[in-house]
Design an enzyme around this catalytic site. Sequence first.
Site, PDB file in Angstrom:
ATOM      1  CG  ASP A   1     -46.520  -8.337 -34.731  1.00  0.00           C
ATOM      2  OD1 ASP A   1     -46.124  -7.160 -34.517  1.00  0.00           O
ATOM      3  OD2 ASP A   1     -47.405  -8.600 -35.566  1.00  0.00           O
TER       4      ASP A   1
ATOM      5  CD  GLU B   1     -47.224  -3.328 -38.363  1.00  0.00           C
ATOM      6  OE1 GLU B   1     -47.477  -2.514 -39.280  1.00  0.00           O
ATOM      7  OE2 GLU B   1     -46.561  -4.375 -38.549  1.00  0.00           O
TER       8      GLU B   1
END
Length: 367
Positions: A73, A131
């Site tokens: 991400d 994350e």
Amino acid sequence: MSFIETLHRYVAVESPTGDPRSLAALAEVLEADATRAGFSTARVPHPTGDHLIWTLPAREVAGEPILLLSHYDTVWPVGTLAEMPWSVEDDVIRGPGVYDTKSGIVALLAAAERIGDRPHPEIRVIVVADEEIGSPTAGDLVRAEAARARAVLGLEPPHPDGDLKTGRRGSTRARIEVTGIETHAALDPDAGVNAIDELIDQLLRFRAVVAERPVLLNTGTIAGGGRTNVVAGAAHADLGLRFSDPDNERAVLEALRSLRPVRERAEVSARLLSHRPTWRPGPAGEALLQQIKDIAAGIGEDLDGRPADGAADTNTAGSLGYPTVDGLAPAGGGAHARTEWVSAASIAGRTALLAALLTGVDGVSRG
């Protein structure tokens, strides 16, 4: 396919945190490449984005696996490429996510292909989907995998000079929520309880607690109420906290949990949105760093390590005393900024280093 071509393919599939459709599109690309590199692939499904688990079976080396931590991400919303396009000029590659941390995935998969038939332990990889917001859904997965690993290697960017990261500040996102009582703000104000006023008082009280300690506090968002002629019935604030040591972390989080209403009939609560504990350097991590330095020297690289201010999934492993070192992604700069860039030469360099580490890191006693 070259490092640059592979990274371009990854950057072309924009993958913001919390966008499951976009993340799934990139996951398909990454899993195909991981399979070609020899990994078996699996997923831990989640509504906001699946976590990816890759396994490269051991070859002639028994014992615990090496665990690598990465994420796919980014902080960049879909459409950023139109304003922040991919470009390559000499050694500088630009684009959303090139540095944090799609180039790290490129280097890892290239390293796995490079080791070929050389002996190596089992290699496990977790590629996290959230994350960038503190991995709220991946913490248990990271803890479970780290508990059985001989070493935990983080594929986050290194220090600006290329050195590795041997500790990190604790990082917590928290929300203070207040419930009041709505009523007409002019006709019957005393019958209500203003949740916004209560929230402001709670923030001032909590800030006073934090001000006495070496803790970073950022009030990131505040929301509540609805109309100026209605006493606000609900309000909340999201806080970002950074800790340099576990003692202050425990004290501040306990103060957060202990908030009590200032106003009668108000209700106040606090909860953690994500939590990465403080990771301080310890014996196991220092021993692993020394191994990495020795292996790097064997391929002509001079590396060192020191703690970092930012947080990552290595906080979770390192804080438990497991042998952990981060910063093994390629060098560059501009994380979370429109100046984000990565060094093409560093992708090649980190590929060589990771290949050496995957075939050379031994077990380390845990602290």
